[in-house]
Design an enzyme around this catalytic site. Structure first.
Site, PDB file in Angstrom:
ATOM      1  N   SER A  40       2.193   2.193 -12.759  1.00  5.19           N
ATOM      2  CA  SER A  40       3.128   1.526 -11.865  1.00  5.19           C
ATOM      3  C   SER A  40       4.458   1.401 -12.596  1.00  5.19           C
ATOM      4  O   SER A  40       4.517   1.563 -13.821  1.00  5.19           O
ATOM      5  CB  SER A  40       2.582   0.132 -11.544  1.00  5.19           C
ATOM      6  N   ARG A  41       5.512   1.036 -11.842  1.00  9.62           N
ATOM      7  CA  ARG A  41       6.783   0.742 -12.523  1.00  9.62           C
ATOM      8  C   ARG A  41       6.706  -0.602 -13.234  1.00  9.62           C
ATOM      9  O   ARG A  41       7.550  -0.916 -14.057  1.00  9.62           O
ATOM     10  CB  ARG A  41       7.934   0.737 -11.504  1.00  9.62           C
ATOM     11  N   HIS A  83       7.174  12.475  -6.054  1.00  5.63           N
ATOM     12  CA  HIS A  83       6.027  13.365  -6.304  1.00  5.63           C
ATOM     13  C   HIS A  83       6.393  14.445  -7.325  1.00  5.63           C
ATOM     14  O   HIS A  83       5.611  14.789  -8.220  1.00  5.63           O
ATOM     15  CB  HIS A  83       5.583  14.074  -5.012  1.00  5.63           C
ATOM     16  N   LYS A 101       0.759  14.072   0.574  1.00  8.23           N
ATOM     17  CA  LYS A 101       1.646  14.767   1.492  1.00  8.23           C
ATOM     18  C   LYS A 101       2.884  13.911   1.738  1.00  8.23           C
ATOM     19  O   LYS A 101       2.764  12.686   1.686  1.00  8.23           O
ATOM     20  CB  LYS A 101       0.963  15.131   2.803  1.00  8.23           C
ATOM     21  N   ASP A 182       6.937  12.424   6.870  1.00  7.70           N
ATOM     22  CA  ASP A 182       5.755  11.568   6.892  1.00  7.70           C
ATOM     23  C   ASP A 182       4.687  12.064   7.872  1.00  7.70           C
ATOM     24  O   ASP A 182       3.517  12.170   7.512  1.00  7.70           O
ATOM     25  CB  ASP A 182       6.139  10.125   7.228  1.00  7.70           C
TER      26      ASP A 182
HETATM   27  N1  LIG Z   1      -2.848  10.779   3.406  1.00 14.80           N
HETATM   28  C1  LIG Z   1      -2.551   9.730   4.157  1.00 14.80           C
HETATM   29  O1  LIG Z   1      -3.243   9.373   5.100  1.00 14.80           O
HETATM   30  C2  LIG Z   1      -1.341   8.932   3.782  1.00 14.80           C
HETATM   31  C3  LIG Z   1      -1.113   7.698   4.398  1.00 14.80           C
HETATM   32  C4  LIG Z   1      -0.029   6.945   3.981  1.00 14.80           C
HETATM   33  C5  LIG Z   1       0.827   7.439   3.006  1.00 14.80           C
HETATM   34  N2  LIG Z   1       0.590   8.654   2.447  1.00 14.80           N
HETATM   35  C6  LIG Z   1       1.486   9.175   1.413  1.00 14.80           C
HETATM   36  O2  LIG Z   1       1.346   8.403   0.240  1.00 14.80           O
HETATM   37  C7  LIG Z   1       2.589   8.217  -0.416  1.00 14.80           C
HETATM   38  C8  LIG Z   1       2.802   6.714  -0.632  1.00 14.80           C
HETATM   39  O3  LIG Z   1       2.858   6.077   0.622  1.00 14.80           O
HETATM   40  P1  LIG Z   1       2.560   4.504   0.773  1.00 14.80           P
HETATM   41  O4  LIG Z   1       2.482   4.251   2.217  1.00 14.80           O
HETATM   42  O5  LIG Z   1       1.461   4.090  -0.104  1.00 14.80           O
HETATM   43  O6  LIG Z   1       3.924   3.879   0.213  1.00 14.80           O
HETATM   44  P2  LIG Z   1       4.131   2.415  -0.368  1.00 14.80           P
HETATM   45  O7  LIG Z   1       3.154   1.462   0.216  1.00 14.80           O
HETATM   46  O8  LIG Z   1       5.580   2.133  -0.227  1.00 14.80           O
HETATM   47  O9  LIG Z   1       3.750   2.565  -1.910  1.00 14.80           O
HETATM   48  C9  LIG Z   1       4.387   3.466  -2.728  1.00 14.80           C
HETATM   49  C10 LIG Z   1       4.194   3.055  -4.175  1.00 14.80           C
HETATM   50  O10 LIG Z   1       4.894   3.990  -4.992  1.00 14.80           O
HETATM   51  C11 LIG Z   1       5.355   3.362  -6.155  1.00 14.80           C
HETATM   52  N3  LIG Z   1       6.745   3.796  -6.466  1.00 14.80           N
HETATM   53  C12 LIG Z   1       7.103   4.623  -7.469  1.00 14.80           C
HETATM   54  N4  LIG Z   1       8.416   4.819  -7.495  1.00 14.80           N
HETATM   55  C13 LIG Z   1       8.917   4.102  -6.480  1.00 14.80           C
HETATM   56  C14 LIG Z   1      10.230   3.879  -6.007  1.00 14.80           C
HETATM   57  N5  LIG Z   1      11.297   4.447  -6.585  1.00 14.80           N
HETATM   58  N6  LIG Z   1      10.394   3.072  -4.942  1.00 14.80           N
HETATM   59  C15 LIG Z   1       9.329   2.513  -4.342  1.00 14.80           C
HETATM   60  N7  LIG Z   1       8.056   2.668  -4.749  1.00 14.80           N
HETATM   61  C16 LIG Z   1       7.852   3.463  -5.816  1.00 14.80           C
HETATM   62  C17 LIG Z   1       5.277   1.880  -5.918  1.00 14.80           C
HETATM   63  O11 LIG Z   1       4.315   1.380  -6.813  1.00 14.80           O
HETATM   64  P3  LIG Z   1       4.772   0.574  -8.098  1.00 14.80           P
HETATM   65  O12 LIG Z   1       5.689  -0.494  -7.603  1.00 14.80           O
HETATM   66  O13 LIG Z   1       3.506   0.058  -8.608  1.00 14.80           O
HETATM   67  O14 LIG Z   1       5.465   1.549  -9.019  1.00 14.80           O
HETATM   68  C18 LIG Z   1       4.787   1.703  -4.509  1.00 14.80           C
HETATM   69  O15 LIG Z   1       3.833   0.697  -4.382  1.00 14.80           O
HETATM   70  C19 LIG Z   1       3.636   8.878   0.463  1.00 14.80           C
HETATM   71  O16 LIG Z   1       4.009  10.137  -0.054  1.00 14.80           O
HETATM   72  C20 LIG Z   1       2.940   9.054   1.809  1.00 14.80           C
HETATM   73  O17 LIG Z   1       3.352  10.196   2.538  1.00 14.80           O
HETATM   74  C21 LIG Z   1      -0.483   9.390   2.805  1.00 14.80           C
END
Ligand SMILES: NC(=O)c1ccc[n+]([C@@H]2O[C@H](COP(=O)([O-])OP(=O)(O)OC[C@H]3O[C@@H](n4cnc5c(N)ncnc54)[C@H](OP(=O)(O)O)[C@@H]3O)[C@@H](O)[C@H]2O)c1
Length: 334
Positions: A40-41, A83, A101, A182
């Site tokens: 994590s950050r 990514h 993705k 997305d």
């Molecule tokens: N396959 C699926 O069904 C599915 C569903 C939803 C999302 N996704 C994919 O998963 C990825 C994450 O989505 P999510 O919905 O989990 O997003 P999210 O809830 O916003 O979480 C993203 C995480 O990335 C980390 N991060 C690293 N650098 C960052 C930055 N500069 N700004 C903000 N966060 C940062 C953060 O963790 P830390 O604060 O701990 O660093 C944050 O908790 C996306 O690429 C999305 O397309 C896939």
């Protein structure tokens, strides 16, 4: 590079957000997978995630996570523009990578990551989990077996209402927000899977107040006349089906193109045949089984989501974004 893996393959997760949590929970039942590290950050966030999900090591930076010597696979679940740098860093260390993705936010970024993995002989896959779900596998089997004749066209839509919030990564410009990257990635991948790489992409779309793409429709054309019509939106729920139209019938996946559980085969002059094939849990574990299978078999990519497919889809996304005037850039490498 061929490696021998222990009975339990050691996974790590980059990110502590919504997807990271859902993923780790959903693959918990797999006996040959253990999440041994999270990055994590912030150390506090990594520790909270590690405690909540039974992960042994918590790293307070992504650099520390990638430097962890005792991981076999890194699963990247950060916002899209992050990514690219994380995948490059892991591949440089010889760690296999599963990237959420969309794979990257630019074709150039995707090409760079793929080129490095190929040079290093490291396993790399886009987490296009839909392709491993039982209903999708059956759909592929039927289409490849000629059940609908020759595929001529695809129609697919992914419509989801998400409340507009400029700070959320779904809408935030710096975090790759917008419907195309997305949700559009699923319909583009569906079309690519059944028809291959198109020759032309045309698109039109609307935007949110901050300029992120809101609703986008695309027409994909192949030189031989085949076509795909695709729509995705973050503004409204609605039909999310995927339909493949062939010379001898149609095949529909429902209730959603990204997580199908039912397929309907309709052949000329015959009653529709419906098959129900539910995923295990939410469905993320099927792709994890594939990653482990590939690693044990010494493969550097999956034949189900080969890197050429990922690059083809990334090109389609880039063309769609260009047509709707949206410019998305990779986050700089940390
Ligand atoms: N396959 C699926 O069904 C599915 C569903 C939803 C999302 N996704 C994919 O998963 C990825 C994450 O989505 P999510 O919905 O989990 O997003 P999210 O809830 O916003 O979480 C993203 C995480 O990335 C980390 N991060 C690293 N650098 C960052 C930055 N500069 N700004 C903000 N966060 C940062 C953060 O963790 P830390 O604060 O701990 O660093 C944050 O908790 C996306 O690429 C999305 O397309 C896939």
């Amino acid at each position: 590079m061929s490696a021998t893996y222990p009975p339990t393959i050691r996974w790590a997760v980059a990110g502590t957000g919504r997807m990271a949590a859902k993923f780790v929970q959903d693959v918990r039942h797999l006996e040959d997978v253990e999440f041994v590290a999270v990055g994590s950050r912030s150390l506090a966030s990594a520790q909270a995630f590690a405690e909540a999900h039974g992960v042994a090591r918590a790293h307070g930076s992504y650099a520390d996570l990638v430097a962890d010597d005792a991981i076999d696979v890194l699963y990247i679940a950060t916002p899209h523009p992050q990514h690219y740098g994380l995948a490059l860093a892991a591949i440089e260390r010889g760690v296999a990578v599963l990237v959420e993705k969309p794979f990257t936010v630019s074709l150039a970024g995707a090409e760079e990551v793929v080129a490095l993995a190929r040079t290093k002989g490291v396993f790399l896959m886009e987490a296009m989990w839909s392709r491993f779900l039982p209903a999708f596998v059956r759909a592929r089997e039927l289409v490849l077996g000629g059940a609908i004749g020759h595929p001529q066209a695809v129609q697919a839509s992914f419509c989801a209402f998400r409340a507009y919030d400029e700070a959320d990564r779904l809408f935030n410009l710096e975090l790759g927000g917008g419907t195309t990257l997305d949700l559009g990635v699923y319909v583009a991948s569906f079309a690519q899977h059944f028809l291959g790489r198109p020759d032309e992409v045309h698109a039109a779309g609307t935007t949110f107040p901050n300029g992120a793409d809101a609703t986008v429709s695309a027409l994909l054309r192949w030189r031989d006349g085949r076509s795909a019509t695709l729509t995705s939106t973050l503004q409204a729920g609605g039909p999310n089906r995927g339909l493949v139209i062939g010379t001898a019938g149609t095949l529909e996946v429902t209730p959603t193109v990204h997580r199908p559980a039912t397929i309907t085969l309709t052949r000329a002059g015959q009653e529709p045949v419906v098959e129900e094939l539910a995923p295990t849990g939410h469905g993320y574990s099927h792709q994890v089984e594939e990653v482990n299978r590939c690693l044990r078999a010494g493969l550097t990519e999956s034949p189900v989501v080969p890197l050429e497919d990922t690059l083809a889809v990334q090109w389609v996304l880039e063309e769609m974004l260009r047509e709707v005037g949206r410019d998305v850039v990779e986050a700089p490498r940390g």
